[in-house]
Scaffold this motif. Structure first.
Motif, PDB file in Angstrom:
ATOM      1  N   LEU A   1       0.822  -1.197   0.000  1.00 37.24           N
ATOM      2  CA  LEU A   1       0.000   0.000   0.000  1.00 37.24           C
ATOM      3  C   LEU A   1       0.862   1.255   0.000  1.00 37.24           C
ATOM      4  O   LEU A   1       2.025   1.182   0.304  1.00 37.24           O
ATOM      5  CB  LEU A   1      -0.873   0.024   1.245  1.00 37.24           C
TER       6      LEU A   1
ATOM      7  N   LEU B   1       1.361   5.502   1.042  1.00 39.37           N
ATOM      8  CA  LEU B   1       1.038   6.694   1.819  1.00 39.37           C
ATOM      9  C   LEU B   1       2.084   7.752   1.534  1.00 39.37           C
ATOM     10  O   LEU B   1       3.179   7.425   1.132  1.00 39.37           O
ATOM     11  CB  LEU B   1       1.068   6.399   3.305  1.00 39.37           C
TER      12      LEU B   1
ATOM     13  N   VAL C   1      -4.403   8.613   6.907  1.00 39.94           N
ATOM     14  CA  VAL C   1      -5.040   9.232   5.741  1.00 39.94           C
ATOM     15  C   VAL C   1      -5.828  10.423   6.267  1.00 39.94           C
ATOM     16  O   VAL C   1      -6.827  10.254   6.974  1.00 39.94           O
ATOM     17  CB  VAL C   1      -5.956   8.245   4.998  1.00 39.94           C
TER      18      VAL C   1
ATOM     19  N   THR D   1      -7.405  10.976  -0.292  1.00 41.77           N
ATOM     20  CA  THR D   1      -7.819   9.668  -0.783  1.00 41.77           C
ATOM     21  C   THR D   1      -6.584   8.832  -1.073  1.00 41.77           C
ATOM     22  O   THR D   1      -5.671   9.293  -1.767  1.00 41.77           O
ATOM     23  CB  THR D   1      -8.655   9.787  -2.068  1.00 41.77           C
ATOM     24  N   LEU D   2      -6.570   7.621  -0.552  1.00 38.59           N
ATOM     25  CA  LEU D   2      -5.501   6.666  -0.832  1.00 38.59           C
ATOM     26  C   LEU D   2      -6.090   5.518  -1.637  1.00 38.59           C
ATOM     27  O   LEU D   2      -7.070   4.895  -1.218  1.00 38.59           O
ATOM     28  CB  LEU D   2      -4.894   6.135   0.461  1.00 38.59           C
TER      29      LEU D   2
ATOM     30  N   LEU E   1      -5.338   1.887  -3.091  1.00 41.56           N
ATOM     31  CA  LEU E   1      -4.460   0.729  -2.986  1.00 41.56           C
ATOM     32  C   LEU E   1      -4.479  -0.057  -4.294  1.00 41.56           C
ATOM     33  O   LEU E   1      -5.461  -0.032  -5.035  1.00 41.56           O
ATOM     34  CB  LEU E   1      -4.911  -0.174  -1.840  1.00 41.56           C
TER      35      LEU E   1
ATOM     36  N   ILE F   1      -7.748   6.506   9.690  1.00 39.60           N
ATOM     37  CA  ILE F   1      -8.322   7.041   8.453  1.00 39.60           C
ATOM     38  C   ILE F   1      -9.314   8.146   8.793  1.00 39.60           C
ATOM     39  O   ILE F   1     -10.351   7.896   9.411  1.00 39.60           O
ATOM     40  CB  ILE F   1      -9.015   5.928   7.655  1.00 39.60           C
TER      41      ILE F   1
ATOM     42  N   LEU G   1     -10.051   5.543   1.976  1.00 43.96           N
ATOM     43  CA  LEU G   1      -9.158   4.481   1.516  1.00 43.96           C
ATOM     44  C   LEU G   1      -9.968   3.581   0.600  1.00 43.96           C
ATOM     45  O   LEU G   1     -11.036   3.099   0.972  1.00 43.96           O
ATOM     46  CB  LEU G   1      -8.590   3.701   2.696  1.00 43.96           C
TER      47      LEU G   1
ATOM     48  N   ILE H   1     -13.697   3.545   4.355  1.00 45.71           N
ATOM     49  CA  ILE H   1     -13.108   2.459   3.574  1.00 45.71           C
ATOM     50  C   ILE H   1     -14.188   2.006   2.625  1.00 45.71           C
ATOM     51  O   ILE H   1     -15.279   1.618   3.051  1.00 45.71           O
ATOM     52  CB  ILE H   1     -12.642   1.301   4.456  1.00 45.71           C
TER      53      ILE H   1
END
Length: 644
Positions: A14, A16, A144, A149-150, A152, A170, A174, A199
């Protein structure tokens, strides 16, 4: 037991952004009591215009302790989320507010990028050498931020996987590209979705099913999962909801929203017009507790044709809509797997616009070490409505409804410590297990089961208390032909363990398990249901039944009146213990008919020690046959072997 299926080895990395040493303190939150509502339990069959009304549902409670159904009172389902200070370890990555960061696979084009290595489950901070490898910085903890926004990526296993030795917090979003993989798989010491955080693996294309979300459940490193925000895996169009699995060692908390509902289908096309099926939530707490005061939705979607089924019928995953199991491994860490629930749970079948209603779902809650089960919630597993002529309402069950299970095997040698005092099962709130209405047929009502099915070394089991239930509706639905109430509509049982006496049974609620009314010409009303209160075991002063609630299990009206259960062959209503006290009005009449009246049912009150403790009855017992051109035959009324 859990079916923890993964299709491939999950190796993903992942991403970051930016290293930081911030020390964030997240305070514990006392959860307020839910708003005061009049608790009800509805499990009646759905109505039908042209066909048969749906069959009524049932309530079953069994215990080695006491069983009580009380018409007033409440249950305090308040809990406090533990306070903790996040520990991000030596290499803390931060996805900054206002940015969208996609994890790079096998690349780190510039220093500071989050990157992953194919078939590797770790997340790295790139050093700018053009390739992500062991020379980059291993991320130990991740934040986060709000507004960030992350995204993966799949490292090759089919899942977008994130492994952290320390904590994940978070505040933003995510996610992953759900059209490219099966979903998200995360391990961290603490997984914390804060208010506003999310999530998500919901579908992004019409008629697409959602991806999966796995938090914990792989390496056993996740200690706590806390959701104050949103965990979402919703279908779109006729796409189904996803599979959400939460597993931690010590605690799972939900004060936010968990939603894996199926999509609403609005157009009939090549892919069909059925509503999407609801997804599934599985929660396993290895040694500890589950707390929830938020919203959990696993509904089937509304269909342009048929409504979508809840997961319990569609059987994509493990058959359940919601499955919670605490003290899943053992209770050696000093907790017995308490379950505390308020808020809202939904696992309803979807409505069918031009088709049948979808099936309702199955909510299953189990504590393995006689932990306390404390619930004051709104739960519904209704069948969907059929909105057009010729179609049937959905059943509220596919053999199920809501199950609550307290267990400890005294012969089990797998590490469970014996609880000195078993926790009680105490339930209040509103429960809707009704079958859906439809022109063709009404849907069946659901099943509400409570199993206090274990005891400690002192032969003490968990008491069961339903608190604040003035009335319970288990009637068959109205229809051209009336729907029948269930053969086991309302049953309360207590049992002895060895020489230990069985506990008492108390019922104060009005119980209705009547047959449904027939509205057609020449058609019969539905049959009434069966009711039994039974305390069995060695004789003693505690093995008693005290019923003050009115119970009506009469047949429904029609051109032919419906019979009470058994139509006079065997008991329709049976109360038995060492000593029975009844002050309620007990009614097992045959339904009235314009042509034939229905037969009445047999009512039996039996004190097994009647020589010294005869039955005390101050209530009315009515087992008359229904009226009609030809009247129905009355049933019998028997007290301690004497027919009245």
């Amino acid at each position: 037991m859990k079916l923890n299926w993964k299709l491939f080895g999950m190796f993903i990395i992942l991403a970051l952004t930016a290293c930081s040493n911030r020390n964030e303190t997240l305070a514990g939150r006392p959860e307020a009591s839910p708003p005061s509502v009049a608790p009800t339990l509805l499990a009646s069959g759905g109505s039908s215009t042209s066909g048969t009304g749906g069959g009524g549902g049932s309530v079953y409670a069994v215990s080695y302790g006491a069983v009580k159904v009380l018409k007033s009172g409440t249950v305090d389902a308040v809990f406090t989320v533990p306070t903790y200070t996040p520990d991000f370890g030596t290499n803390h990555a931060v996805v900054s507010a206002g940015t969208t960061t996609t994890v790079l696979l096998d690349a780190d084009d510039s220093s500071g990028n989050l990157c992953a290595i194919s078939w590797n489950t770790d997340l790295y901070i790139g050093n700018g050498d053009k390739i992500c490898d062991g020379g980059d910085t291993l991320v130990t903890g991740l934040t986060v931020e709000a507004g960030a926004t992350l995204v993966l990526v799949d490292q090759g296993s089919g899942y977008a996987t994130l492994r952290l030795a320390n904590d994940l917090v978070i505040f933003g979003t995510l996610t992953t590209e759900v059209d490219l993989n099966w979903g998200i798989d995360i391990e961290a010491n603490v997984i914390d979705v804060e208010s506003g955080g999310k999530i998500v693996t919901s579908a992004t294309t019409t008629d697409m099913s959602a991806g999966e979300i796995w938090l914990g459940s792989y390496m056993g490193t996740t200690q706590q999962i806390i959701n104050h925000g949103t965990i979402e895996a919703k279908g779109l169009g006729n796409g189904g909801g996803g599979w959400i699995v939460l597993e931690s060692a010590d605690l799972v908390v939900n004060t936010g929203t968990i939603d894996a509902s199926g999509g609403d289908s609005t157009v009939f096309g090549s892919s069909g017009g059925r509503g999407g099926s609801g997804g599934e939530l599985d929660v396993y707490v290895d040694y500890g507790d589950f707390y929830s005061s938020g919203i959990i939705r696993m509904n089937g979607g509304k269909g342009a044709t048929d409504g979508g089924d809840s997961e319990a019928d569609f059987q994509i995953y493990n058959w359940y809509s919601v499955y919670v199991e605490t003290a899943y491994v053992d209770n050696i860490r000093g907790r017995n797997g308490d379950i505390i629930i308020s808020g809202t749970y939904e696992a309803n079948g979807g409505d069918g616009t031009n088709g049948s209603g979808g099936y309702g779902g199955y909510i299953y809650l189990q504590t393995n070490a006689l932990g306390a089960v404390t619930i004051n919630a709104t739960m519904s597993v209704k069948g969907g409505e059929a909105l057009a002529a010729g179609f049937s309402g959905g059943n509220a069950w596919y053999g199920y409804g809501i199950d609550i299970y307290s267990y400890l095997d005294p012969y089990f040698s797998g590490g469970f410590a014996d609880p000195t005092t078993p926790g009680k099962i105490r339930i209040a709130g509103t429960y809707d297990l009704r079958g859906g209405n439809g022109d063709g047929m009404g849907g069946f009502g659901g099943i509400f089961n409570i199993y206090s099915n274990g005891y400690n070394a002192s032969n003490i089991g968990s008491d069961v208390e339903l608190v604040g239930f003035p009335a319970i509706d288990l009637n068959g639905g109205e229809g051209a032909s009336g729907g029948s109430a269930a053969a086991g509509a309302f049953r309360l049982y207590t049992s002895a363990v060895g020489a230990t006496l069985a506990g008492p049974i108390t019922n104060e609620a009005r119980i209705e398990a009547r047959g449904g009314k027939a509205t057609g010409t020449g058609t019969p009303g539905g049959a009434g249901g069966y009711v039994e209160l039974l305390a069995s075991g060695p004789s003693g002063s505690t093995t008693v039944i005290n019923n003050s609630g009115d119970i009506d299990i009469s047949g429904g009206t029609g051109d032919t009146g419906g019979a009470a259960y058994g139509a006079g062959a065997g008991d329709a209503l049976h109360l038995q213990a060492v000593h029975v006290t009844n002050s309620g009005a007990l009614t097992a009449k045959g339904g009235n008919g314009t042509i034939f009246g229905g037969n009445g049912g047999n009512i039996t009150l039996n004190s097994t020690d009647s020589a010294t403790l005869p039955t005390t009855n101050t209530g009315t017992l009515n087992a008359t046959g229904g009226t009609g051109t030809a009247a129905g035959t009355p049933g019998t009324r028997t007290i301690d072997g004497t027919v009245l």
